[in-house]
Design a protein around this motif. Structure first.
Motif, PDB file in Angstrom:
ATOM      1  N   TYR A 189       2.732   5.784  -7.484  1.00 19.08           N
ATOM      2  CA  TYR A 189       1.685   6.298  -8.387  1.00 19.08           C
ATOM      3  C   TYR A 189       0.977   7.539  -7.833  1.00 19.08           C
ATOM      4  O   TYR A 189       0.118   8.094  -8.500  1.00 19.08           O
ATOM      5  CB  TYR A 189       0.670   5.191  -8.693  1.00 19.08           C
ATOM      6  N   GLY A 190       1.284   7.917  -6.607  1.00 17.96           N
ATOM      7  CA  GLY A 190       0.628   9.069  -6.007  1.00 17.96           C
ATOM      8  C   GLY A 190      -0.455   8.666  -5.032  1.00 17.96           C
ATOM      9  O   GLY A 190      -0.566   9.249  -3.963  1.00 17.96           O
ATOM     10  N   SER A 191      -1.242   7.658  -5.413  1.00 16.57           N
ATOM     11  CA  SER A 191      -2.293   7.133  -4.536  1.00 16.57           C
ATOM     12  C   SER A 191      -2.781   5.833  -5.156  1.00 16.57           C
ATOM     13  O   SER A 191      -2.483   5.541  -6.322  1.00 16.57           O
ATOM     14  CB  SER A 191      -3.457   8.126  -4.423  1.00 16.57           C
ATOM     15  N   PHE A 192      -3.563   5.079  -4.402  1.00  9.00           N
ATOM     16  CA  PHE A 192      -4.118   3.845  -4.952  1.00  9.00           C
ATOM     17  C   PHE A 192      -5.087   4.170  -6.083  1.00  9.00           C
ATOM     18  O   PHE A 192      -5.141   3.473  -7.094  1.00  9.00           O
ATOM     19  CB  PHE A 192      -4.804   3.034  -3.849  1.00  9.00           C
ATOM     20  N   ALA A 193      -5.826   5.285  -5.937  1.00  7.66           N
ATOM     21  CA  ALA A 193      -6.765   5.683  -6.994  1.00  7.66           C
ATOM     22  C   ALA A 193      -6.026   6.011  -8.284  1.00  7.66           C
ATOM     23  O   ALA A 193      -6.471   5.652  -9.384  1.00  7.66           O
ATOM     24  CB  ALA A 193      -7.594   6.879  -6.530  1.00  7.66           C
ATOM     25  N   GLU A 194      -4.874   6.678  -8.152  1.00  2.90           N
ATOM     26  CA  GLU A 194      -4.078   6.994  -9.348  1.00  2.90           C
ATOM     27  C   GLU A 194      -3.522   5.723  -9.973  1.00  2.90           C
ATOM     28  O   GLU A 194      -3.462   5.596 -11.200  1.00  2.90           O
ATOM     29  CB  GLU A 194      -2.936   7.952  -8.987  1.00  2.90           C
TER      30      GLU A 194
ATOM     31  N   ALA B 116       0.835  -1.203   0.000  1.00  3.72           N
ATOM     32  CA  ALA B 116       0.000   0.000   0.000  1.00  3.72           C
ATOM     33  C   ALA B 116       0.869   1.252   0.000  1.00  3.72           C
ATOM     34  O   ALA B 116       0.622   2.203  -0.750  1.00  3.72           O
ATOM     35  CB  ALA B 116      -0.931  -0.013   1.219  1.00  3.72           C
ATOM     36  N   GLN B 117       1.915   1.241   0.827  1.00  2.00           N
ATOM     37  CA  GLN B 117       2.825   2.399   0.890  1.00  2.00           C
ATOM     38  C   GLN B 117       3.535   2.613  -0.438  1.00  2.00           C
ATOM     39  O   GLN B 117       3.655   3.739  -0.928  1.00  2.00           O
ATOM     40  CB  GLN B 117       3.874   2.187   1.987  1.00  2.00           C
TER      41      GLN B 117
ATOM     42  N   ALA C  65       1.315   3.998  -3.200  1.00  2.00           N
ATOM     43  CA  ALA C  65       1.082   5.437  -3.002  1.00  2.00           C
ATOM     44  C   ALA C  65       2.318   6.235  -3.407  1.00  2.00           C
ATOM     45  O   ALA C  65       2.212   7.293  -4.027  1.00  2.00           O
ATOM     46  CB  ALA C  65       0.716   5.705  -1.543  1.00  2.00           C
ATOM     47  N   ARG C  66       3.489   5.706  -3.070  1.00  2.00           N
ATOM     48  CA  ARG C  66       4.733   6.425  -3.392  1.00  2.00           C
ATOM     49  C   ARG C  66       5.001   6.408  -4.900  1.00  2.00           C
ATOM     50  O   ARG C  66       5.482   7.376  -5.466  1.00  2.00           O
ATOM     51  CB  ARG C  66       5.900   5.779  -2.634  1.00  2.00           C
TER      52      ARG C  66
END
Ligand code: MN3
Length: 203
Positions: free
Chosen positions: A112-117, A105-106, A109-110
């Motif tokens: 792609y920017g976020s899981f949504a991205e 998860a971390q 995010a790092r």
């Protein structure tokens, strides 16, 4: 996934209707009972005359293509890849879906920017697969993340990557319910995608 010859048609890890309404039971029956069975049957038929190959794992068959006799090489690679990819794809879904956790998860995010991205980029990738294939999220040998597509039944194994999750974008994976609307299918797949399992595989 560590079975040997003759390869069994492994049952789904959940009921056929368990992924509804996102992936419907008729699609799962078609996909598992017919398409995966064909890959299993073709693989067993191709290996029948080669006892020395019957002790190899799916990964070994795929990774040591140079050892395969010429008359069965194409069939074995296609069908072993088909079995591996389908078992991996089916195992990467679960009723209700699960989000990524922990280190994965971390890193998502790092990276792609976020899981949504990440989901946006992964969807774009899945939509760009021309013809039949898969979109994959894999870990590279240094632990970084990479997303890419494979054609037909090619696997990421030959690229020394650790597969974390994949989506099957062959039309047989969605046309009964989603017709030709792959984008809707990808959206629905995210509702049942098991990024919890991907997180466990990443470690
Ligand atoms: Mn398929």
């Amino acid at each position: 996934m560590n079975q040997q010859y003759p390869w069994p048609l492994l049952p789904l890890p959940y009921a056929y209707q368990a992924l509804e309404p996102y992936i419907d039971a008729p699609t799962m029956h078609l996909h598992h009972d017919r398409h995966l069975r064909t890959y299993v049957d073709d693989l067993n038929a191709a290996l029948a005359r080669y006892p020395q190959l019957q002790t190899l794992s799916l990964q070994q068959l795929i990774l040591h293509a140079d050892r395969l006799p010429a008359d069965i090489k194409t069939t074995v690679l296609h069908s072993a890849g088909g079995v591996y990819n389908h078992e991996f794809f089916f195992s990467g879904m679960t009723p209700g879906g699960r989000p990524p956790t922990g280190r994965l998860a971390q890193l998502l995010a790092r990276t792609y920017g976020s899981f949504a991205e990440f989901q946006k980029e992964f969807k774009t990738l899945a939509l760009a697969v021309f013809g039949s294939g898969y979109a994959w999220l894999c870990a590279d040998p240094r632990g970084g993340l990479t997303i890419f597509a494979t054609a037909n039944q090619v696997t990421p194994l030959t690229q020394k990557l650790l597969p974390l999750i994949c989506i099957d974008v062959w039309e047989h994976a969605y046309y009964l319910k989603h017709y030709n609307l792959r984008a809707d299918y990808v959206d629905d797949w995210f509702r049942v995608a098991d990024f919890g399992r991907a997180s466990e595989l990443y470690g």
